[in-house]
Structures are given as C-alpha cells and as structure tokens.
Enzyme design. Structure first.
Site, mmCIF file in Angstrom:
data_model
loop_
_atom_site.group_PDB
_atom_site.id
_atom_site.type_symbol
_atom_site.label_atom_id
_atom_site.label_comp_id
_atom_site.label_asym_id
_atom_site.label_seq_id
_atom_site.Cartn_x
_atom_site.Cartn_y
_atom_site.Cartn_z
ATOM 1 N N HIS A 219 -9.580 4.669 -1.184
ATOM 2 C CA HIS A 219 -8.726 4.739 -0.006
ATOM 3 C C HIS A 219 -9.418 5.553 1.072
ATOM 4 C CE1 HIS A 219 -4.744 3.134 -1.437
ATOM 5 N NE2 HIS A 219 -5.449 3.167 -2.554
ATOM 6 N N ASP B 158 0.838 -1.197 0.000
ATOM 7 C CA ASP B 158 0.000 0.000 0.000
ATOM 8 C C ASP B 158 0.877 1.253 0.000
ATOM 9 O OD1 ASP B 158 -2.420 1.369 0.105
ATOM 10 O OD2 ASP B 158 -2.526 1.321 2.293
#
Length: 291
Positions: free
Chosen positions: A208, A80
């Site tokens: 996100h 990530d």
C-alpha cells in the site's frame, strides 16, 4: 473478464509480476484505468475505498461490473480498507469480487479475530479477502487513512496471521505511506525486511502507499515478491493538475474539452506504473489459463 483476487494473484505469482490496484472515485477515473489496461493488455485491479463507495450509488457499480465483465482484460473489483463488517457486506452486495479488511490499527488478536470473521463470510460467496499486519503511514490527501508512525510487519506475524485467518493476500508495512510525500522527503523501503516476509508468507504480498516512491525501489519490491501495488494519488494528481493548468492558462471550462487532456495525463502515469510493475502484456497469461 472479472475475477476474484485469489485466482488473479495466483497467475501474477506464477509469472512473477505485480498488478496495479488503482483507486477510482467516479467514471473519469475508472475510464482512465480501464482504457489504459486494455491498451497495455495489463491485468489490473479496480480499487474503491470506503468513502469512494459512499460517493457513488449502486448504479455506478452496476456499470463498473458490466464494463469489466465485457472486457477481455483480467480485472478484480476490490474494496480498499474496509474497517467494519458493514463495509464488507456493502461491497459484496454491490458485486465486488474482493475485499480488504483493515484491522491493522486494532490490537493484534482482535485484528486476527475480526479478519477471520470476514474471511469466513466472504469465502462463502467466492469473494477473496486481503488482510493487513503492521501499519501504513499517512502523508496527505489520502482516501485510505494511515498512521503517523509506521509499525513494520514482522515475519512471525505473517506466519501466525495467515494461518489463523485464512486470508488470500496480505498487506505488509515496509516503509510506505498513503498520499503524496512532502517536497524534499525521500521514503526508503525496507527491502531486506520484504525479503524475509516473502520467504515465510504462504500468500501473495501487497504494497500500500505505492504512489510517490522512487521507481527503482518499487521495481525491486515487485521483483522480490510484491504482487499488488496500490496507486491513487499519483495518477489523480496528474489528472487534476492538467485540468488546473488548462483552466488557468485559457479559462476553458467545458468538460468535453478539458477531460480528454486530463485523461492523457492520468493515463501516462498509469502506463508508467504498469511498466514498473511488469504487468504490461501479461493478460495473455490469463487467456492461456482460463480461456
């Protein structure tokens, strides 16, 4: 069952659900996510931020890969918010099946150039790449970074960026922030903008900053076309708060007593998110396709 993100999200797209990408930092986090995914038969993404990659040694990722490979549930092991080519290479060498290159704070053309370089490298070894256009906000206690002022993704950028870079999925900015929101702050997702982005995107879209947002907005975003939702703060906070509660009330400090209670609290949040995303029971779609 360990897959790359391109194969994984293709099934989510076909069956119209989103998968949770749960950030893990160590074994307790990891177990909470994997065991709940197996209990719910929910395809799931194990996400690890760069500072989390720093925290755990290579032996941890060897264990993680083995555990995921031996599970009947479809999983992706995903980096990530990698921000340098070195971040990407470390993840690939550790056996990750997917990486995110986050060049969203770079000038647009530089974001395109660096993302394409990552795609060219990662695709050589079968690793998927997520890119980002627009900038996600930041609140507090976030491993993933972010900016003070959100720059919303524009449809024309989605068309241009995906064509020039060849990314397999794309994170878009529609009003979320990393971390937990301050008391009284009510975020509002730009769902009309999401509809426009979905119409023009040739690749699955990613949200996100999925923690601490109103359930109904997240549900609608998944129905519109978000296929991956990143979660970290919500379930980690539930785990930590439960441990603190028990320690403050009883003085207990033994891990063997405390941690199972923390697991229960964290898994309840994870389960709720999976239900919200529509991923519960969807492992069967992968079994039918790949097994």
């Amino acid at each position: 069952m360990l897959m790359n993100m391109q194969e994984f999200l293709a099934v989510a797209e076909e069956h119209h659900f989103a998968a949770g990408a749960f950030n893990v930092t160590e074994v307790a986090n990891f177990r909470c996510v994997v065991e709940e995914a197996e209990a719910q038969k929910a395809p799931t993404i194990i996400a690890i931020a760069v500072n989390e990659l720093d925290f755990c040694g290579p032996e941890f990722y060897s264990y993680v890969r083995t555990r995921l490979l031996e599970s009947p549930i479809p999983f992706v092991l995903h980096l990530d918010h990698g921000r340098t080519l070195q971040d990407i290479l470390r993840a690939i060498q550790a056996g990750f099946t997917s990486v995110m290159f986050d060049g969203s704070e770079l000038p647009y053309e530089e974001n395109v150039r660096q993302t394409k370089a990552v795609v060219d490298l990662a695709h050589l070894v079968g690793v998927s790449v997520e890119g980002e256009v627009g900038t996600i906000g930041i609140m507090n206690y976030s491993d993933e970074g972010g900016v003070d002022h959100i720059t919303y993704t524009r449809p024309e950028e989605v068309i241009d960026f995906t064509a020039k870079t060849g990314v397999d999925s794309l994170a878009v900015a529609i009003g979320t922030s990393h971390g937990l929101y301050p008391e009284g702050f009510v975020p509002k997702l730009q769902l009309d903008l999401l509809k426009e982005l979905k119409q023009v995107s040739p690749v699955p879209l990613v949200l996100h900053g999925g923690s601490d947002n109103p359930d109904e907005e997240i549900r609608q975003a998944c129905q519109i076309g978000i296929r991956k939702v990143n979660i970290a703060s919500d379930y980690k906070a539930a785990y930590s708060r439960k441990l603190n509660e028990i320690m403050n009330e009883t003085g207990e400090f033994k891990f063997s007593t405390l941690m199972p209670k923390g697991f229960e609290a964290a898994r309840a949040v994870i389960r709720h998110k999976m239900e919200l995303f529509g991923s519960v029971g969807k492992a069967s779609a992968y079994w039918e396709k790949f097994l």
